[in-house]
Design an enzyme around this catalytic site. Structure first.
Site, PDB file in Angstrom:
ATOM      1  N   LEU A  65       0.105  -2.218  -0.258  1.00  0.00           N
ATOM      2  CA  LEU A  65       0.397  -1.553   1.076  1.00  0.00           C
ATOM      3  C   LEU A  65      -0.362  -0.415   0.194  1.00  0.00           C
ATOM      4  CD1 LEU A  65       4.226  -2.106   0.974  1.00  0.00           C
ATOM      5  CD2 LEU A  65       2.420  -1.958   3.452  1.00  0.00           C
ATOM      6  N   THR A  93      -2.243  -0.253  -5.324  1.00  0.00           N
ATOM      7  CA  THR A  93      -3.087   1.270  -5.823  1.00  0.00           C
ATOM      8  C   THR A  93      -1.889   2.116  -5.895  1.00  0.00           C
ATOM      9  OG1 THR A  93      -5.279  -0.074  -6.046  1.00  0.00           O
ATOM     10  CG2 THR A  93      -4.942   2.002  -7.060  1.00  0.00           C
ATOM     11  N   LYS A 163      -4.976   0.169 -13.633  1.00  0.00           N
ATOM     12  CA  LYS A 163      -5.668  -0.184 -12.602  1.00  0.00           C
ATOM     13  C   LYS A 163      -6.524   1.526 -12.134  1.00  0.00           C
ATOM     14  CE  LYS A 163      -7.100  -0.305  -8.784  1.00  0.00           C
ATOM     15  NZ  LYS A 163      -7.493  -1.553  -7.373  1.00  0.00           N
ATOM     16  N   LYS A 224      -7.754   8.410  -2.631  1.00  0.00           N
ATOM     17  CA  LYS A 224      -6.269   8.392  -2.921  1.00  0.00           C
ATOM     18  C   LYS A 224      -6.342   7.337  -4.521  1.00  0.00           C
ATOM     19  CE  LYS A 224      -4.517   4.616  -2.281  1.00  0.00           C
ATOM     20  NZ  LYS A 224      -4.713   3.301  -3.308  1.00  0.00           N
TER      21      LYS A 224
END
Ligand SMILES: NC(=O)c1ccc[n+]([C@@H]2O[C@H](COP(=O)([O-])OP(=O)(O)OC[C@H]3O[C@@H](n4cnc5c(N)ncnc54)[C@H](OP(=O)(O)O)[C@@H]3O)[C@@H](O)[C@H]2O)c1
Length: 269
Positions: A65, A93, A163, A224
């Site tokens: 998502l 992420t 990540k 983001k």
């Protein structure tokens, strides 16, 4: 084959779900915009009415998502359908803080693996993603192996943390490629000479990514992701990178454009 539910069929989720279907996983899919889920029915997926319906009876639940808010909303919606023993594999992420938040939203007895990925839509379709797994990923090693190569990072949350480290370094590298091209312009160097030298130099990966076709990682997602890094540590260099990614006019454009934006923003250029 473990019964599997896949929630979130966007640019990344759809090709990942297709790979699982092609590998023979019995798959139930759900997506907020239902048409995207129905597109997978032809590949053999069962389309669920809502998140709780999707995960009912599943051994493994994969979520892919946009970010922390979407994961929290879907976690709350699917929680009534989860049973002890189910393993949730969170591949978006979202950073480690949101993984902790997700763990708190899951019913007791539901296991969590964070497994975000490096690589874009082209590598999702090819099954060549780099999967950064935190927590006990052994029971889902087969599923993750269909999607790419798995790196075990440590306890729950460590995949999400690594990540953010890796994607932030890539985004910063692409921005720095733009700054290097601007410097080449200032010196009057031929663009091709500068690009070839960058592609063979210490920034090679980022310089190649800046010019890559086939990827679709929109700048809105990059903004983001740098924001997730800034939530964890105040790094002035990353604040500048974040400002460069946050151009609303370019929100849907691939990360590669960032090098051009930084290059064009050189005062006096
Ligand atoms: N694109 C890349 O190259 C890339 C590479 C590596 C990792 N990632 C990461 O992978 C994740 C997915 O990226 P993507 O490129 O697939 O993004 P995307 O195409 O924008 O898809 C986002 C998905 O999240 C769903 N969603 C968003 N808000 C929601 C909400 N409130 N409730 C329920 N569902 C919601 C969307 O549903 P709708 O269809 O209804 O909008 C869609 O299925 C992100 O965390 C991204 O950072 C992306």
């Amino acid at each position: 084959m473990p019964t599997t539910a896949f929630l979130g069929l966007g640019a990344m989720g759809a090709p990942m779900a297709r790979r699982l279907l092609a590998a023979g996983y019995p798959l139930t899919v759900w997506n907020r915009t239902r048409a995207r889920a129905e597109a997978l029915a032809a590949d053999g997926a069962r389309v669920a009415a809502d998140p709780a319906d999707a995960v009912r009876g599943a051994d493994t639940v994969v979520t892919m998502l946009t970010g922390p808010a979407a994961v929290a909303a879907v976690a709350d919606a699917m929680a009534p359908g989860l049973r002890p023993g189910t393993r949730v594999v969170e591949m978006s992420t979202i950073g480690p803080a949101a993984v902790t938040d997700l763990a708190a939203r899951l019913p007791e007895g539901v296991a969590l693996v964070d497994a975000p990925v490096m690589g874009s839509v082209d590598r999702a379709a090819a099954g060549t993603l780099t999967v950064l797994a935190g927590g006990d990923a052994e029971p889902v090693a087969g599923l993750l192996g269909v999607l790419g190569t798995v790196t075990r990072c440590g306890p729950v949350g460590s995949g999400a943390a690594l990540k953010v480290v890796l994607i932030t370094s890539l985004i910063g590298g692409v921005a720095l490629t733009g700054a290097a091209l601007a410097l080449g312009d200032a010196f009057g160097l031929p663009e091709g000479v500068v690009r070839d030298a960058l592609a063979a130099g210490p920034l090679a990966g980022a310089a190649q990514r800046a010019a890559a076709g086939g990827a679709h990682y929109p700048l809105a997602l990059a903004a983001k992701d740098v924001g997730l890094a800034l939530d964890a540590a105040d790094l002035p260099l990353l604040r500048a990178v974040h400002a460069a990614t946050a151009d609303p006019a370019a929100a849907d454009r691939d990360l590669g454009l960032l090098a051009d934006l930084v290059r064009a923003a050189r005062p006096g250029a």
